[in-house]
Design an enzyme around this catalytic site. Structure first.
Site, PDB file in Angstrom:
ATOM      1  N   ASP A 184      47.863  94.926  51.145  1.00  0.00           N
ATOM      2  CA  ASP A 184      48.864  94.912  50.430  1.00  0.00           C
ATOM      3  C   ASP A 184      48.754  94.916  48.774  1.00  0.00           C
ATOM      4  O   ASP A 184      47.592  94.461  48.331  1.00  0.00           O
ATOM      5  CB  ASP A 184      50.038  94.105  51.017  1.00  0.00           C
ATOM      6  CG  ASP A 184      49.654  92.683  50.702  1.00  0.00           C
ATOM      7  OD1 ASP A 184      49.933  92.054  49.318  1.00  0.00           O
ATOM      8  OD2 ASP A 184      49.048  91.932  51.766  1.00  0.00           O
ATOM      9  N   ASP A 187      50.336  92.751  46.824  1.00  0.00           N
ATOM     10  CA  ASP A 187      51.236  91.634  46.621  1.00  0.00           C
ATOM     11  C   ASP A 187      52.583  92.055  46.139  1.00  0.00           C
ATOM     12  O   ASP A 187      53.289  92.863  46.729  1.00  0.00           O
ATOM     13  CB  ASP A 187      50.382  90.891  45.531  1.00  0.00           C
ATOM     14  CG  ASP A 187      50.957  89.326  45.384  1.00  0.00           C
ATOM     15  OD1 ASP A 187      50.730  88.911  46.676  1.00  0.00           O
ATOM     16  OD2 ASP A 187      51.184  88.957  44.267  1.00  0.00           O
TER      17      ASP A 187
END
Length: 289
Positions: A209, A211
């Protein structure tokens, strides 16, 4: 010395396929129980040990992982080279979900973990200026490329305590001010303990991802993370299967001194050392004690 590879598998990597004579065994550590049994076997003729960092079924949080017992257990069974495989978030647009990063630096922001094997009665100081082994990291980089993985050579890993993900303010601090590349919850104090145990250590970070800094994403979506983890786990297994051919079966001394990190590290005079602590250090520091 014969090379013996140790794989610490994080989120997304819970087993190793293709091992000959694969057997789960229990290792007793003087530092408590490791996260789980370890899976032992051989891969292309090279002994390999796999330890699921969170335990099978993912039972340990990043904070409660028994890091000291895990590293001690790997040292105790004869592992020479430790490869950490773990999930992480990215602070860089060009380091996208699904990419891997061969980490070479850390910023340790954890605060609730035991970070050393040493203490009162046996004090030691090791250098972690270069916390990963360049030789072992280079092998991981080559294995990733050979497996067709989009991999980045080098990166700074921000180790946070967790288990919650970052606030947006924290994420922007780590990215814009501290210039970190990825963020995770488990490589510290693992890397520090591996150095104290005189083990070569490499970190393979699997991006899941962006973040919470990214304007188009905003927050970590766990369902999306799990989907990416599944693909990353398959890539990680492909990487691991290529490692035995890249590491010599007979292990020469590490050219970077990882396996001699305690040579001049212990400060406590022999007559002042705590006997109980010294006994616990039999695997980790027996060579110098």
């Amino acid at each position: 010395m014969q090379t013996k590879i140790g794989i610490i598998g994080g989120s997304g990597l819970y087993d190793i396929v293709g091992l000959s004579d694969a057997t789960w065994i229990t290792i007793d550590s003087t530092w408590g129980q490791p996260s789980d049994q370890v899976l032992t076997g051989t891969l292309d003729g090279v002994p390999l040990v796999f330890l699921p960092r969170h335990g099978r079924g993912h039972v340990h949080t990043p904070t409660t992982v028994p890091y000291r017992a895990n590293i001690d257990a790997l040292k105790r069974i004869g592992v020479t080279d430790v490869i950490s495989v773990s999930a992480c978030g990215s602070f860089r647009e060009d380091m996208a979900p699904g990419d891997f990063v061969i980490v070479d630096q850390f910023i340790d922001r954890t605060f609730a973990r035991n970070k050393s094997f040493f203490g009162t009665g046996c004090v030691a100081h090791v250098s972690v200026a270069h916390p990963t082994c360049p030789r072992l990291s280079a092998a991981c980089l080559t294995a990733a490329k050979d497996a067709g993985i989009n991999v980045h050579d080098g990166g700074t890993y921000l180790a946070m305590e967790g288990p919650q993900f970052s606030s947006q303010a924290e994420s922007r601090l780590y990215r814009d001010v501290w210039h970190c590349d990825v963020i995770g919850m488990t490589n510290m104090p693992e890397a520090k303990l591996a150095r104290e145990a005189e083990l070569c250590y490499a970190s393979v970070a699997m991006i899941t991802d962006y973040d919470s800094w990214h304007p188009d994403h905003g927050a970590v979506d766990v369902s999306d993370v799990i989907k990416t983890l599944q693909g990353n786990g398959s890539k990680a297994r492909d990487l691991v299967t290529r490692l035995p051919t890249l590491l010599d079966r007979m292990r020469a001394p590490c050219p970077h001194g990882c396996d001699r990190a305690l040579e001049h590290a212990i400060m406590t005079a022999p007559d002042k050392r705590d006997a109980a602590l010294v006994a616990k250090l039999d695997a980790v520091a027996g060579r110098v004690l």
